[in-house]
Design an enzyme around this catalytic site. Structure first.
Site, PDB file in Angstrom:
ATOM      1  CG  ASP A   1      -2.937   8.263  -1.372  1.00 50.68           C
ATOM      2  OD1 ASP A   1      -2.808   8.798  -0.261  1.00 50.68           O
ATOM      3  OD2 ASP A   1      -2.652   7.067  -1.600  1.00 50.68           O
TER       4      ASP A   1
ATOM      5  NE  ARG B   1       0.245   1.604   3.314  1.00 51.64           N
ATOM      6  CZ  ARG B   1       1.155   2.530   3.516  1.00 51.64           C
ATOM      7  NH1 ARG B   1       2.442   2.222   3.603  1.00 51.64           N
ATOM      8  NH2 ARG B   1       0.843   3.795   3.621  1.00 51.64           N
ATOM      9  N   GLY B   2       0.250   2.416  -0.150  1.00 55.16           N
ATOM     10  CA  GLY B   2       1.011   3.648  -0.328  1.00 55.16           C
ATOM     11  C   GLY B   2       1.091   3.914  -1.822  1.00 55.16           C
ATOM     12  CB  ALA B   3       0.227   6.917  -3.822  1.00 51.43           C
TER      13      ALA B   3
ATOM     14  CE  LYS C   1      -4.854   5.823   4.510  1.00 52.07           C
ATOM     15  NZ  LYS C   1      -5.877   5.012   3.767  1.00 52.07           N
TER      16      LYS C   1
ATOM     17  CD  GLN D   1      -2.941   2.911   6.771  1.00 51.51           C
ATOM     18  OE1 GLN D   1      -3.475   3.350   7.792  1.00 51.51           O
ATOM     19  NE2 GLN D   1      -3.630   2.717   5.655  1.00 51.51           N
TER      20      GLN D   1
HETATM   21  O1  MRU Z   1      -4.519   3.280   2.137  1.00 51.35           O
HETATM   22  P1  MRU Z   1      -3.042   3.481   1.990  1.00 51.35           P
HETATM   23  O2  MRU Z   1      -2.254   2.930   3.142  1.00 51.35           O
HETATM   24  O3  MRU Z   1      -2.535   3.013   0.656  1.00 51.35           O
HETATM   25  O4  MRU Z   1      -2.852   5.055   2.036  1.00 51.35           O
HETATM   26  C1  MRU Z   1      -1.571   5.591   1.942  1.00 51.35           C
HETATM   27  C2  MRU Z   1      -1.510   7.053   2.144  1.00 51.35           C
HETATM   28  O5  MRU Z   1      -2.502   7.726   2.277  1.00 51.35           O
HETATM   29  C3  MRU Z   1      -0.136   7.681   2.075  1.00 51.35           C
HETATM   30  O6  MRU Z   1      -0.049   8.773   2.927  1.00 51.35           O
HETATM   31  C4  MRU Z   1       0.116   8.148   0.628  1.00 51.35           C
HETATM   32  O7  MRU Z   1      -0.044   7.073  -0.253  1.00 51.35           O
HETATM   33  C5  MRU Z   1       1.430   8.743   0.451  1.00 51.35           C
HETATM   34  S1  MRU Z   1       2.666   7.507   0.361  1.00 51.35           S
HETATM   35  C6  MRU Z   1       4.148   8.092  -0.084  1.00 51.35           C
END
Ligand code: MRU
Length: 361
Positions: A252, A50-52, A263, A211
């Site tokens: 994201d 996970r994470g963009a 998030k 997270q």
């Molecule tokens: O639902 P997730 O864990 O994929 O959400 C991730 C986030 O919101 C992060 O803050 C975002 O992707 C930035 S990651 C460099």
């Protein structure tokens, strides 16, 4: 240049897509090897990865993996089959721009490789599409390497904004785990920590998926960067007590006007930061920016299953049958953002001009 971390989030190994299982952290550090592209899609959906930016890299590697088992007689057949795999990845999670950016890059790579095949003067011995498959694997690996390099550059650029002895609040996980390595918001924190500027990082727990406590606290703790874990509802009081100098988060998807989806809970923090006259920074690579989306209202926001809210782990913490609303992200209006930190430098308001220039660079 800053050093990469030793955290390997998602990578190609021996014909498989390997990823650290983020659902198991911090209790267990285990890796999952996907040998079928559908396993990569499932891993994106269930937050194994996970994470963009990490989602984008996983999708690119997953598309390459899918292409390796494609049997096609003609170039249009091969192309259609890759397009179908790409559509499946595009339906995995809706908000992270990096996912769609990576898919578009893989599509372009496939087009170029097929065109090169068509232009080849001599007939190709064996399966002609093997060259295309190899180019797709190489492109996916390159996307991951470029992500790490972009994060290191944005970390350096962002470190210039961090004062000596800074107490920094962050939300969710925008670290090495959310990217191919080093991190975005945590990339800035890592770069500033390497310069001895970080006094303390406050990590929001980040309900409902945690997270912050599971991943950000783990990353910082293992590297010896001073970190204090708080629950999300403690951030306002912490600011009121004068314990925070700045807020830095990832994103994201960033719209052309600078509105930023991140998030759930990020918007509330931005409002709190403004109320306490604190800088609020968003750190993200250019692959997170979506110039085709004019403002935050047009960003698709994922809604996730109710059990993320009604349960903590396997334990039910809400009555059976209760109504639940569970958006995974919110949108922070650009007016609340002090600056956007990218690998092309620090973008300050007015954002449309700065974003336009950075995307053209
Ligand atoms: O639902 P997730 O864990 O994929 O959400 C991730 C986030 O919101 C992060 O803050 C975002 O992707 C930035 S990651 C460099």
């Amino acid at each position: 240049m800053p050093r990469e971390t030793t955290i390997h989030t998602v990578f190609w190994q021996d014909g498989a897509v390997v990823m650290i299982d983020q659902r198991a952290l911090p209790v267990s550090e285990r890796y999952v090897a996907c040998t079928d592209y559908r396993q990569v899609i499932a891993a994106i959906k269930d937050l194994t990865v996970r994470g963009a930016p990490a989602i984008g890299v996983a999708a690119a590697l997953g598309i390459a993996l899918g292409a390796r088992s494609l049997a096609a007689e003609t170039a249009p057949q091969f192309n259609d089959a890759v397009a179908a795999i790409c559509r499946e990845f595009a339906a995995s999670r809706p908000t992270a721009r990096n996912l769609f950016w990576a898919i578009e890059r893989m599509r372009r790579c496939c087009d170029r490789a097929l065109a090169a095949l068509a232009a080849s003067p001599a007939p190709i011995a064996g399966d002609p599409f093997e060259r295309v498959r190899q180019r797709l694997v190489a492109e996916a690996i390159r996307i991951g390497e470029e992500d790490v390099a972009a994060n290191c550059r944005l970390g350096q650029a962002g470190s210039g904004l961090i004062p000596q002895g800074a107490r920094v609040l962050t939300h969710c996980n925008a670290g090495a785990l959310a990217t191919a390595g080093y991190g975005t918001a945590l990339g800035v924190i890592r770069a500033a920590a390497a310069e001895g500027k970080i006094l303390r990082v406050y990590a929001d727990e980040t309900r409902p998926v945690l997270q912050g406590s599971r991943l950000t606290a783990w990353e910082l703790h293992r590297e010896g960067i001073p970190c204090t874990l708080i629950t999300d509802s403690m951030a306002g009081f912490l600011m009121q007590k004068g314990e925070v100098d700045l807020v830095i988060v990832g994103a994201d998807r960033i719209a052309a006007n600078g509105d930023a989806a991140n998030k759930i809970g990020t918007y509330g923090l931005a409002v709190l930061a403004r109320a306490h006259s604190l800088p609020f920074y968003v750190a993200a690579p250019l692959s997170t920016i979506d110039p085709a989306i004019p403002c935050g209202e047009a960003i698709p926001i994922e809604e996730r299953a109710a059990d993320e809210v009604t349960h903590v782990g396997p334990t039910r913490t809400a009555p059976e049958g209760i109504a639940v609303w569970n958006p995974a992200f919110d949108v922070t209006p650009h007016e609340l953002i002090t600056a956007i930190i990218t690998e092309a430098g620090v973008i300050r308001p007015p954002f449309p001009e700065g974003i336009g220039k950075a995307c053209a660079s």
